[in-house]
Scaffold this active site. Structure first.
Site, PDB file in Angstrom:
ATOM      1  CB  SER A  13      -0.236  -3.699  -3.393  1.00 23.44           C
ATOM      2  OG  SER A  13       0.886  -3.405  -2.823  1.00 23.44           O
ATOM      3  CG  HIS A 111       9.966  -7.106   7.065  1.00 19.89           C
ATOM      4  ND1 HIS A 111       9.144  -6.491   7.942  1.00 19.89           N
ATOM      5  CD2 HIS A 111      11.291  -7.274   6.816  1.00 19.89           C
ATOM      6  CE1 HIS A 111      10.691  -5.956   8.266  1.00 19.89           C
ATOM      7  NE2 HIS A 111      12.062  -5.867   7.393  1.00 19.89           N
TER       8      HIS A 111
HETATM    9  C1  GRF Z   1       4.658  -4.471   2.563  1.00 19.18           C
HETATM   10  O1  GRF Z   1       5.914  -3.813   1.973  1.00 19.18           O
HETATM   11  C2  GRF Z   1       4.959  -5.660   3.364  1.00 19.18           C
HETATM   12  O2  GRF Z   1       6.523  -6.154   3.245  1.00 19.18           O
HETATM   13  C3  GRF Z   1       4.910  -4.909   5.105  1.00 19.18           C
HETATM   14  O3  GRF Z   1       3.965  -4.386   4.308  1.00 19.18           O
HETATM   15  C4  GRF Z   1       4.150  -3.385   3.267  1.00 19.18           C
HETATM   16  C5  GRF Z   1       2.146  -3.939   2.782  1.00 19.18           C
HETATM   17  O4  GRF Z   1       2.078  -3.134   1.220  1.00 19.18           O
HETATM   18  N1  GRF Z   1       4.774  -5.819   5.823  1.00 19.18           N
HETATM   19  P1  GRF Z   1       0.411  -3.788   0.536  1.00 19.18           P
HETATM   20  O5  GRF Z   1      -0.206  -3.000   2.292  1.00 19.18           O
HETATM   21  O6  GRF Z   1       0.151  -4.633   0.868  1.00 19.18           O
HETATM   22  O7  GRF Z   1       0.619  -2.448  -0.886  1.00 19.18           O
END
Ligand code: GRF
Length: 192
Positions: A13, A111
């Protein structure tokens, strides 16, 4: 021009949010390729839909890091696609020295906490368990540590008394989708 190679292991996402920011001209960059260490990760499906090269990177025999042949292959493919900057978007592996040396100060990560608080896995749950009133997300440059490195952008999220891990993560994600394009545009402006 920022030419981004995006790495993800899951939904993607954040990758999608970055692609939308580029399409809307809020971010002056180009996505040149998308990697995943998980063959059926949704991020690769999103990449195929958006018309970006979608590359499965087999990271065996390693379970938790990007190293050895897979690292060398990633570097070669990034260069072949003209990439000059790496965006980690939910990539669940530790980046090792080979990639750090190939793209010095040119790798960023997002993060789901206000670093340095709650690094590592399950950052949302860590915040709920700690009983803090506020958490959020952080975009930072990647160095040799886990969720360390200079901070570029942070966005805060207030924790509500009735929050579950799902409701909290939904709100953190919404802030991530703003923070990542914003941080990358900062870098694009510095590079221009
Ligand atoms: C996010 O919450 C990011 O902070 C962490 O992994 C998640 C990835 O979400 N490192 P997406 O795959 O971008 O939806």
């Amino acid at each position: 021009m920022l030419k981004l190679a995006v790495f993800g292991s899951g939904s993607g996402s954040n990758y999608q949010a970055i692609a939308e920011a580029i399409a809307a001209d809020r971010l002056h960059a180009q996505i040149v390729c998308v990697f995943s260490d998980v063959q059926d990760a949704f991020i690769l499906e999103r990449a195929r839909k958006l018309g970006h090269p979608a590359i499965f990177l087999d990271c065996a025999p390693f379970k938790t890091k990007l190293d050895g042949q897979a690292e060398a292959r990633a570097i070669e493919l990034i260069r072949r696609h003209g990439g000059n900057f790496i965006v980690l978007a939910g990539f669940m592996r530790i980046i090792k020295q080979g990639l750090l040396d190939a793209f010095p100060k040119r790798i960023v990560n997002i993060h789901p906490s206000l670093l340095p608080a709650f690094p590592g896995l399950e950052a949302g749950q860590q915040a709920l368990t700690a009983g803090v009133k506020e958490t959020g997300c952080t975009v930072h440059l990647v160095d040799g540590g886990i969720d360390t490195g200079p901070i570029l952008v942070q966005r805060k999220v207030t924790i509500q008394p009735d929050d579950t891990i799902q409701t909290l993560m939904t709100r953190i994600h919404a802030q991530e989708h703003i923070a990542y394009p914003e941080a990358l545009q900062k870098i694009a402006t510095q590079m221009a």
